[in-house]
Design a protein around this motif. Sequence first.
Motif, PDB file in Angstrom:
ATOM      1  N   ASN A   1       0.823  -1.205   0.000  1.00 26.07           N
ATOM      2  CA  ASN A   1       0.000   0.000   0.000  1.00 26.07           C
ATOM      3  C   ASN A   1       0.867   1.269   0.000  1.00 26.07           C
ATOM      4  O   ASN A   1       0.497   2.281   0.570  1.00 26.07           O
ATOM      5  CB  ASN A   1      -0.925  -0.024   1.230  1.00 26.07           C
TER       6      ASN A   1
ATOM      7  N   VAL B   1      -4.434  -5.100   2.245  1.00 27.65           N
ATOM      8  CA  VAL B   1      -5.798  -4.573   2.428  1.00 27.65           C
ATOM      9  C   VAL B   1      -6.108  -4.494   3.919  1.00 27.65           C
ATOM     10  O   VAL B   1      -5.368  -5.013   4.758  1.00 27.65           O
ATOM     11  CB  VAL B   1      -6.851  -5.483   1.753  1.00 27.65           C
TER      12      VAL B   1
ATOM     13  N   GLU C   1     -10.729  -0.748   2.737  1.00 31.56           N
ATOM     14  CA  GLU C   1      -9.528   0.053   2.539  1.00 31.56           C
ATOM     15  C   GLU C   1      -8.692  -0.023   3.819  1.00 31.56           C
ATOM     16  O   GLU C   1      -9.256  -0.024   4.917  1.00 31.56           O
ATOM     17  CB  GLU C   1      -9.916   1.521   2.308  1.00 31.56           C
TER      18      GLU C   1
ATOM     19  N   ASN D   1      -7.591   1.638   6.157  1.00 36.23           N
ATOM     20  CA  ASN D   1      -7.712   2.917   6.853  1.00 36.23           C
ATOM     21  C   ASN D   1      -9.013   2.829   7.636  1.00 36.23           C
ATOM     22  O   ASN D   1     -10.087   2.809   7.053  1.00 36.23           O
ATOM     23  CB  ASN D   1      -7.766   4.054   5.822  1.00 36.23           C
TER      24      ASN D   1
ATOM     25  N   CYS E   1     -13.750   3.308   7.789  1.00 36.20           N
ATOM     26  CA  CYS E   1     -13.958   2.141   6.927  1.00 36.20           C
ATOM     27  C   CYS E   1     -15.431   1.775   6.953  1.00 36.20           C
ATOM     28  O   CYS E   1     -16.119   1.987   7.942  1.00 36.20           O
ATOM     29  CB  CYS E   1     -13.096   0.978   7.392  1.00 36.20           C
TER      30      CYS E   1
END
Lengths: 362, 129
Positions: free
Chosen positions: A249, A285, A350, A352, A361
């Motif tokens: 990421n 992820v 995501e 985050n 999220c």
Amino acid sequence: MGKRTCLFEKHLEFGGKIVDFAGWEMPVNYGSQIEEHNFVRSSAGVFDVSHMTIIDLGGLDAEKYLRFLLANDIAKLTTPGQALYSAMLNHDGYVLDDLIVYRMGSGYRLVVNCATREKDLRWLIQNSDGFRVSIEEKPRLAILAINGPDSISKCCKLVSSEHAKRIKELKYFQGTDLGEWFVARTGYTGELGLEFIIPAEDAPDFWTRLLELGVKPIGLGARDTLRLEAGMNLYGQDMDELTSPLSANMERTIAYDPPNREFIGRPALIAHNELRKAGKIPVLVGLTLESRGVLRAGQKVSTELGEGMITSGGFSPTLKHSIALARIPSNSLSCKVELRGVTTALRIVEPNFVRFGKRVCK
Amino acid sequence: MSNIPDDLKYASTHEWININEEGLVTIGISDHAQEALGDIVFIELPEVGTSVNAKEEVAVVESVKAASDIYSPITGEVIQVNETLIDSPETVNASPYELGWFFKIRMENEAELDDLMNSDTYSEHCDEE
């Protein structure tokens, strides 16, 4: 006995439970990790991160050298005080470390991980041939990170009004020097925050004055759950020398432009990109588990496209369920894990989870 | 230094046992155990009516650090569980010997109590770990 920061006595004074962290004796918590976590999300906490390695770079070629060394492009740092997050790649395009580089009044300052200190210093020196650059470690500097919605206002009470004004004007990833002190709006929690890089001898007094204002000391345990909720990687766990930044990421931190900038790892990244187009590079992820149970680093997960692994996992005190970062086959739509013998479905999100105290999220 | 009440018995796996009247015992985990686990976030308890054997896994504690099995120190039938722990597992951190009890068992074999430690022996056991 391990290495100790200049705040070690302060940690003991406040009841810090000391553990070994990459050779350093650091507080994992001062009582309750979850209370510390929640305090950062709701008020302000201070972390001693003086164990991190600070390296100052100077010399005529410092800029040219860093543009060659780092995957992100420090030419973006147009004024002193600005900060940039970057990967440092090896020639195979894998992640040697992640770091923050600050542009200083003269030269640059790197803050790298403590566990990678020797390796990084060797790499920096090894790749400096032909560059007029000075590389100096700064072990006598302390780093205090103050994070939380009240962090900036509290810190401003401890500096002169002129310095407070300069702090309040800082944007995210921007810093300024305050005499011998340096302060920047960087952090590892997803909250407002400041990182102070100051002479070690100034640190204990600054620490005490922060505590007098109601800022609470926060241990490494809560630091880990805060950064996990913020979806921020931890080197050695979410990526390492066997990981492409495309699998961690970190794509957005690679500066492919300008195309004529040669940096270490660039040729290899072209190959990684080809593999990715073919769907052969796994991705990092976020995962959430909304039923009971806790996801942990090292647990295997499986998707309809193959196997993956949790790289960081834990209980999210803000969301009150477990969250994780996991590396799984790209384009996976579903994911499951076996928890104590029971196959459990996970949601892919995501990476985050929480920003400014709130769930982000879905 | 953790708190080790001297009116309880202890298992080497860090459960405490309080002997109530009529062959009933209450079981929980020690202050030393909760301290080592850190903040507890989930607890799985056995069903009431389950028959358990001594040293058998009967409950699970998930903390911020790890998942740990809880063993029954004695053989018998589970007659009550502390359901408040389902929603408030942190009670075990705050009050390991009182509000944070796990379950109660009707003992089948009182001789098993002889295998357990008193507070002095348990204190030494914790120091050795």
